[in-house]
Design a protein around this motif. Sequence first.
Motif: not given
Length: 210
Positions: A9-10, A30-31, A35-36, A202-203
Amino acid sequence: MGPRRIEVLRGISMEVRRSEAVFLVGASGAGKTTLLYTLAGLERPEDGTVDFEGQRLYSGSSRAQASIRNTQMGFVFQSYFLLPELTALENVMLPGMIGGSTKESAAEESLRAVGLGERLQHLPAELSGGEQQRVAIARALVNDPAIVFADEPTGNLDSKTGDAIMDLLLSLARERKKTLLVVTHDPRLAILGDRQLHIADGKLEQSQSV
């Protein structure tokens, strides 16, 4: 040479409002799930903070974080994560057992709310995939959490059953004024929420209200 550092993540900055249904969408890898898990207190970020109900989620002890997850958060996963040796009722009672308050009546009520009032004593192996996910939803809601995190809750289900599960989850969340954060790769489901957050590499690329 040391191990290669992988940044999942970025530079993500986001806010989820109370009682809002937000869908995290993006390609595989994708991330979204990272994130969750980070927002849910399951995966500590190397940098940055997560604020939940006025508290810095990762600033307290492991015990304090676990207490927040058990009492104020509910979780629904793609693979259900039901204990095979426990009945549907016992699986739904687990969060209460962990918190020291075993409330069979609350678990029964939660199962009836998802349409499983006649399946209380069934083991997971005796239930269909859709029924097992209903048990998981009942378990997520039994402690009356402020927010429910759902990671690909329809991923192991056929489209018809998956649609019914998502309708049920959204209906119960809105009826009970719960915040809902859902990871999905299915754009058909993502449009059912109040807002979509698109993640790539990650964005956070964009936020789209429905």
